[in-house]
Scaffold this active site. Structure first.
Site, mmCIF file in Angstrom:
data_model
loop_
_atom_site.group_PDB
_atom_site.id
_atom_site.type_symbol
_atom_site.label_atom_id
_atom_site.label_comp_id
_atom_site.label_asym_id
_atom_site.label_seq_id
_atom_site.Cartn_x
_atom_site.Cartn_y
_atom_site.Cartn_z
ATOM 1 N N TYR A 142 0.828 -1.207 0.000
ATOM 2 C CA TYR A 142 0.000 0.000 0.000
ATOM 3 C C TYR A 142 0.865 1.262 0.000
ATOM 4 O O TYR A 142 0.476 2.289 -0.534
ATOM 5 C CB TYR A 142 -0.879 0.038 1.263
ATOM 6 C CG TYR A 142 -2.229 -0.589 1.111
ATOM 7 C CD1 TYR A 142 -2.358 -1.915 0.737
ATOM 8 C CD2 TYR A 142 -3.387 0.142 1.373
ATOM 9 C CE1 TYR A 142 -3.601 -2.503 0.621
ATOM 10 C CE2 TYR A 142 -4.635 -0.440 1.257
ATOM 11 C CZ TYR A 142 -4.741 -1.766 0.881
ATOM 12 O OH TYR A 142 -5.972 -2.335 0.768
ATOM 13 N N LYS A 189 2.735 -15.426 2.518
ATOM 14 C CA LYS A 189 2.981 -16.152 1.271
ATOM 15 C C LYS A 189 4.490 -16.421 1.237
ATOM 16 O O LYS A 189 5.220 -15.977 0.330
ATOM 17 C CB LYS A 189 2.495 -15.298 0.080
ATOM 18 C CG LYS A 189 2.505 -16.001 -1.256
ATOM 19 C CD LYS A 189 1.407 -17.052 -1.414
ATOM 20 C CE LYS A 189 1.565 -17.780 -2.728
ATOM 21 N NZ LYS A 189 0.678 -18.954 -2.853
ATOM 22 N N ASP A 221 -3.340 -18.199 0.366
ATOM 23 C CA ASP A 221 -4.330 -18.874 -0.487
ATOM 24 C C ASP A 221 -5.056 -19.959 0.302
ATOM 25 O O ASP A 221 -6.280 -20.098 0.236
ATOM 26 C CB ASP A 221 -3.672 -19.430 -1.767
ATOM 27 C CG ASP A 221 -2.357 -20.164 -1.525
ATOM 28 O OD1 ASP A 221 -1.858 -20.159 -0.389
ATOM 29 O OD2 ASP A 221 -1.838 -20.751 -2.503
ATOM 30 N N ASP A 245 -6.476 -6.830 4.149
ATOM 31 C CA ASP A 245 -7.601 -6.159 3.490
ATOM 32 C C ASP A 245 -8.510 -7.204 2.856
ATOM 33 O O ASP A 245 -9.728 -7.182 3.019
ATOM 34 C CB ASP A 245 -7.058 -5.195 2.426
ATOM 35 C CG ASP A 245 -8.175 -4.458 1.718
ATOM 36 O OD1 ASP A 245 -9.092 -3.979 2.412
ATOM 37 O OD2 ASP A 245 -8.141 -4.380 0.478
ATOM 38 N N ASP A 249 -12.479 -8.749 4.360
ATOM 39 C CA ASP A 249 -13.759 -8.669 3.628
ATOM 40 C C ASP A 249 -14.336 -10.066 3.458
ATOM 41 O O ASP A 249 -15.536 -10.288 3.600
ATOM 42 C CB ASP A 249 -13.561 -8.049 2.233
ATOM 43 C CG ASP A 249 -13.881 -6.558 2.225
ATOM 44 O OD1 ASP A 249 -13.637 -5.906 3.261
ATOM 45 O OD2 ASP A 249 -14.370 -6.055 1.197
HETATM 46 C C1 IPM Z 1 -10.346 -0.781 4.149
HETATM 47 C C2 IPM Z 1 -10.559 -0.147 2.809
HETATM 48 C C3 IPM Z 1 -9.362 0.711 2.473
HETATM 49 C C4 IPM Z 1 -8.156 -0.207 2.390
HETATM 50 C C5 IPM Z 1 -9.497 1.561 1.211
HETATM 51 C C6 IPM Z 1 -10.715 2.426 1.252
HETATM 52 C C7 IPM Z 1 -8.263 2.376 0.949
HETATM 53 O O1 IPM Z 1 -10.807 -1.100 1.834
HETATM 54 O O2 IPM Z 1 -10.229 -0.048 5.135
HETATM 55 O O3 IPM Z 1 -10.302 -2.015 4.224
HETATM 56 O O4 IPM Z 1 -7.926 -0.842 1.362
HETATM 57 O O5 IPM Z 1 -7.438 -0.300 3.382
HETATM 58 MN MN MN Z 2 -10.905 -3.133 2.576
#
Ligand code: IPM
Ligand code: MN
Length: 372
Positions: A142, A189, A221, A245, A249
């Protein structure tokens, strides 16, 4: 207790969900005799529209001087489909994380009995799931050097980690594991990436200081698969920025709605609390978004300030709404309640105003879907 809280409502549904959390914090302050002072600051697309800058200096300044930050959501579709945009809302959040050195992002994944049916996973696999993802937040790909050649045909993003960066977040994760089921899983990884091999080495070294914590290692993975197949195996999951990240999710679907999950980003200064969901622009301004991710983030904020009884009251209030069917449209698309109604119910709960039985739902306005 008297505390200064910076509120960054942000984009999309950010303002309406954050307002519920502020209401709940006010109810807590009233009930338990605290004073919370709020400073409203700009960040994201909202800040670009108003100032041209996704993170104005005043916002950084206010955050640096605060005790905690409550943040809503970031992002606007007009930037998503424009890869040439020079200024992007997300730059604001990334810069804030860096400026405040918020190096550890903590994302708890819990399940609620009353919502098991919403999970795409089988109930028997998710009952009792309770783990926490520790995501490194200020390093890795990042924040590495980004390059594109003049012809715009070759691009690169560097991924760099130093031992120090890995150590500071890892110590927090180990200490967290000690307070829980004493298991830590490093997701990496290491069969391919040099940075991952460094992570493994550092974890192996540090683990000697935490001999009550069992450590294991998973390639990312495989971890992505295990989170879906057998999420109960996890307690504390530690990983680098980008993997964290993605898997956070993924893990959010276990609980049934992305709208439910809170997060805390902590570091050297004031900590920041935000739901993990995005700005969900399609729902903005409609009073239908799920405020629980934000309200549970406010509970994490209270915990962080040392107010654990108050944090528990908020969590109990959230549980109360779920158990009694007071839910938003993402959870029940037919009989659902407004964002603001859920916020009010939790305030009532915190103030001991909710009846424990025989709730007259007729007194609370229910919205009904037209697709019946
Ligand atoms: C999160 C979001 C952020 C990230 C974005 C909005 C930059 O997806 O907080 O998980 O990727 O960290
Ligand atoms: Mn995110």
């Amino acid at each position: 207790m008297e505390k200064n809280i910076v509120v960054i409502e942000g984009d999309g549904i950010g303002p309406e969900v954050t307002r519920q959390s502020v209401k709940v914090l006010d109810a807590i302050a009233e009930q338990y005799g605290h004073k919370f002072h709020y400073t409203y600051s700009l960040m994201g697309a909202d800040a670009i529209d108003k100032t041209g800058n996704p993170l104005p200096d005043e916002t950084i300044e206010a955050c640096l001087q605060s005790d905690a930050i409550l943040f809503g959501a970031i992002g606007h579709p007009k930037y998503d489909n424009d890869p040439t945009a020079k200024v992007r809302p997300e730059q604001g959040l990334l810069k804030l994380r860096k400026s405040l050195q918020l190096y550890a992002n903590i994302r708890p994944v819990t399940t609620y009995k009353s919502l098991h049916h919403l999970s795409p996973l089988k109930t028997k696999n998710i009952e009792g799931v309770d783990f926490v993802i520790f995501r490194e937040l200020t390093g890795g790909i990042y924040f590495g050097k980004k390059e594109i050649n003049e012809e715009k045909t070759i691009a690169s993003d560097d991924c760099t980690y130093s031992r120090d960066e890995i150590e500071r977040v890892s110590h927090l994760a180990f200490q967290y594991a000690q307070q829980r089921r004493k298991k830590l899983t490093l997701v990496d990884k290491a069969n391919v990436l040099e940075t991952s091999r460094l992570w493994r080495k550092v974890i192996q070294d540090i683990s000697k200081q935490y001999d009550d914590v069992a450590v294991d290692f998973l390639f990312v993975d495989n971890a992505a698969m295990q989170i879906i197949l057998n999420p109960k195996q996890f307690d504390v999951v530690l990983t680098e920025n980008m993997f964290g990240d993605i898997i956070s999710d993924e893990a959010s679907v276990i609980s049934g709605s992305l709208g439910l999950l809170p997060s805390a980003s902590i570091g050297t200064g004031a900590a920041l609390f935000e739901p993990i969901h995005g700005s969900y622009p399609q729902a903005a301004g409609k009073d239908i978004a799920n405020p629980l991710g934000s309200i549970l983030s406010a509970a994490m904020l209270l915990d962080h300030l040392g107010l654990s009884v108050e944090a528990k009251a908020v969590r109990d209030g959230v549980e109360w709404t779920l158990v009694n069917g007071f839910v938003t449209k993402d959870i029940d698309p037919i009989n659902y309640y407004a964002t603001s109604t859920i916020g009010e119910l939790i305030c009532d709960f915190v103030a001991n105003r909710n009846p424990s039985e025989a709730i007259n739902k007729g007194n609370i306005e229910v919205s009904r879907s037209t697709i019946i």
